[in-house]
Structure formats: structure tokens, C-alpha cells
Design an enzyme around this catalytic site. Sequence first.
Site, mmCIF file in Angstrom:
data_model
loop_
_atom_site.group_PDB
_atom_site.id
_atom_site.type_symbol
_atom_site.label_atom_id
_atom_site.label_comp_id
_atom_site.label_asym_id
_atom_site.label_seq_id
_atom_site.Cartn_x
_atom_site.Cartn_y
_atom_site.Cartn_z
ATOM 1 N N TYR A 154 0.708 -0.934 -0.231
ATOM 2 C CA TYR A 154 -0.200 0.170 -0.277
ATOM 3 C C TYR A 154 0.927 1.165 0.219
ATOM 4 O O TYR A 154 2.124 2.123 0.701
ATOM 5 C CB TYR A 154 -0.852 0.451 1.011
ATOM 6 C CG TYR A 154 -2.028 1.355 0.969
ATOM 7 C CD1 TYR A 154 -2.790 1.896 -0.039
ATOM 8 C CD2 TYR A 154 -1.452 2.417 2.769
ATOM 9 C CE1 TYR A 154 -3.705 2.559 0.654
ATOM 10 C CE2 TYR A 154 -2.066 3.400 2.603
ATOM 11 C CZ TYR A 154 -3.831 3.629 1.572
ATOM 12 O OH TYR A 154 -4.001 4.414 1.598
ATOM 13 N N ASP A 257 9.786 3.398 0.120
ATOM 14 C CA ASP A 257 8.612 3.721 0.838
ATOM 15 C C ASP A 257 8.488 2.769 1.986
ATOM 16 O O ASP A 257 8.207 1.926 2.929
ATOM 17 C CB ASP A 257 7.303 2.931 0.666
ATOM 18 C CG ASP A 257 5.586 3.574 1.043
ATOM 19 O OD1 ASP A 257 6.363 4.767 1.545
ATOM 20 O OD2 ASP A 257 4.881 3.270 0.453
ATOM 21 N N LYS A 285 4.397 8.786 8.785
ATOM 22 C CA LYS A 285 4.154 8.419 9.857
ATOM 23 C C LYS A 285 4.888 8.460 12.103
ATOM 24 O O LYS A 285 5.196 9.990 12.507
ATOM 25 C CB LYS A 285 4.238 6.662 10.448
ATOM 26 C CG LYS A 285 3.194 7.078 9.064
ATOM 27 C CD LYS A 285 2.167 5.322 8.870
ATOM 28 C CE LYS A 285 0.837 5.778 7.736
ATOM 29 N NZ LYS A 285 -0.939 4.782 7.980
#
Length: 467
Positions: A154, A257, A285
Amino acid sequence: MTTEPAAPSTATALRRERQLELYKRALASLPGGTNSNFRAWGNDTVYIDRGKGGTVWDLDGNEYIDLRLGYGPVILGHGDDRVDDYVNERMRLGVSFSLTSEDEVRTIELIKELTGWIDMARMTVSGTEATMHAMRIARAYTGRTKIVKFEGQYHGVHDYALISVTPNDMSELGDQENPVGLAWGRGIPEAVSRTMIPARYNALDVLRRIFEREGADIAGVIIEPVLGNAQGILPQPGFHEAIRALTKEFGSLLIFDEVKTGFRFARGGAAEFFGVTPDLATYVKAMGNGYPAAAFGGRAEIMSLLPDKVSHGGTYAGNRVAAAAASKTLEIIRDTDVLDTIRATGLRIQDGLREVLNPTGVPYQFTGHPSMFGIMFTDKVATEYRDWANTDHELYDALAMAMQARGAMPEPDSREPWFVCEAHAQGDIVDRVVTAFQGALQDTLDAQAQGRPPRDGHGAMSHPAAG
């Protein structure tokens, strides 16, 4: 060190009156009653009131140990005074100018210092934007169009990212030797999907054939260093090194990523943890402890295409709230042993879960890193997304929902890892997680044996989530 599980906790009926009322109200204004598909759980949709440390409370006052942590951003704990005090101090000077502040410069300097390989970076607001810009600059630098991504991974919700992400039916992904690009949802132009080439995680032979077939058109490979959308499945030994060599051989770029792994696996993220240096990386994050701070960066010769040759902007990119949160959070990660504490806490939780699981005979595997790990109910070590289909995810999903009634909240989807923060090391939180798991597991297994739905505290079956 192991954690001795106490007597299993008792399930309690969760209070839902205020949340159900708000759910009905929200449905009139928000599709699904939420601002994200991933939060839309029907009548079980949770409406949050507050969080502190490793704990959250919903609108009805139900208390949970938070093992979701907003899908990973909360690395220190909710409402961390060190971060919030600094943010409050800085935001009183004004929040959004579309001009550059010192906190933005300091954030990028810290990213460079912690990673040790990034030369230049820019801030943005979300992981979706970060991966979108990283793909764009890879295409610009190489003059090529296509990007390889891995099944089940994702990378946000822009059109280029929504290929072969989370199907339940593995046959939809096509032949194992020649995966197909499966768009996730309507509205993605076919021309866009054709620029993305899906590959199988940990399947180097398939990746090699893709490059031999289309290498001249491949601008780069984007990869979560672990399969974060399938409980953090780890790479096989040599996998990242082989991808690094393959991209160099064909003149493509390697994009890590690190939205989930960055500043969580190690101070330098997964690049440090696995000892492989990509060309570009994305971070979000953990860098802001929950504030909407994001960045993409890489080698100077690539990033120097900005600002003249490649488009990047955003009214809120580097806004003072995000930049202040990121600079303070990254300082804490640099200057304290927070990551060691989180790793040790994750290992303590795993030790406690083993003591619960081993006597039951239920086959299981831990996946991922202690700070971001999963539990797959299977006797086979999973190496790619397709392996998820062969796990007992129905057991997992029911168990996760049953844990909520015992005061602990993992994501009720067997693809999403458990996240650990610094505040989880405090008090008896680890013991409470283990006893909640023990009680939920026993109730779920009993329910399966008797052919009845497990009690989850809501009076409902488990709900789907997208991870």
C-alpha cells in the site's frame, strides 16, 4: 524476559449509545460515516474522544490499549508532552504562511542526520503525496514511464498507487509468473494502471523476468521494505540487495516507501535496519508522532531536479504545526533510547502471546519487527501477499474484535500489524494486552468449536477493514 499471563480478562459489553447516535448522524454527511474507507466499520464504527500515552477512549468512555496507533504514526504515545508543548509554542506564532520556517529546515537536517544517506528532501503532508512525488521524480530523472510495485503493498491512494493492493481472492492477481495490474476501485484510468507493473514480494525470478522484458521502460521500483499491508512480512535474505543490484543493472531507481518503517525500525529506518541504500525514500508516520508531517528525499543529483524541472508544491507542505512536531519527534528519536524501549516492549508482548498460544496447539507465526509485528495463524512462514490467503484470517479478525471487549484494540483485519509505542512500556500495559489476548483467544476458539459467532462486546460479527 517473558510476561507471565494472568487469568484471562472478562469480556464486557462495550457502551455504544453515543457512537451509534453519531454514526447515524454522520451517515447523512460523510460517505460511510467517516473520512476514510478504512475507518468505516458499519455499526461497529468507532468514534474517538481522546488518547493519552498508549491508551485511547471512545465517545462512550470505553478504554482501550491502542495497538493501532493511527496505523503507526504514534511512535512516542498519544499527547506526548514533549512534542505537544513545542508544537503549541510554535503554532502561537502562526501556522500557515506558504513561506519557509526554520522548523522545516531543521526537520530536513534531522532526516539527513538520522538516515546518513539522504542528501536533500522536501516536506509534504501525507504518505500519498510523498509516494506520488517520489514516483514522479523517478520518472523525470530516468526519462522512463513505468514503476514496479509489489502485490499487497500500500503506497497511498493516488491513482498510480492503487494497483494490486488488497484483493481477498488471490486469483484476481493473475498467474504467479505473470501478475496482472489490478486496479483497486473504480475511477482509475486504464492508461494510468498500465504504467504500473505488479511483482510478487520475495520472488526474485519473477522480478528478473519483468526487468528483462520491460527494463528499458522502468523508471524505478517502489517497495515497502517489509510488506506492511500484510502484517509486516519480512524480506528473504538477500532480497533487497538483489533488487538494489537489479535496478542499478537496468538504470532504474530504487524507492523505499518508509511511511511505516521510517524512524521506527531504526533511527535510519529500514535502510539502516536492512543495510541497503535506495535512491529515494518516503517518510511520514513516526516522524511526527501523529501530526500530519511527511517527506520525500534522496540523492542530491535526483532531488536537484527540483525546483526547476519537476513540479512539487502544496499550501500546507511544511506548515508550522507539522514541521514543529517532526523536528521535535526526530530529536527525541535521535537523543533518547526510545526505539530500544519500543523494541523491548514488542518482544515482551510477543513472549506473552507465545505463552498463551503454545498450549493451544493453534499454528501461528510472528511476522515483522517487534515495533510493528503481526500474528498469522498458519504453520507456514509467509513470504508474500498471496500467502495471506492461506492463513486463518477469520480466526484473527474475530479474535481482534473480541480483544476490544477486553480493553485492547488491534486493527480488526489480519493484514494490519500491531504497532508499539514508547508509552506501551509503562505500568501494566503489556500484561493487560496479553490477558486481553488470552481471554479473546479462548472465547473465539470456543465459539468456533461450537459453531456460534464469538462475542465481541458489540453484539456483532467482526467487520472488514482495508489495512
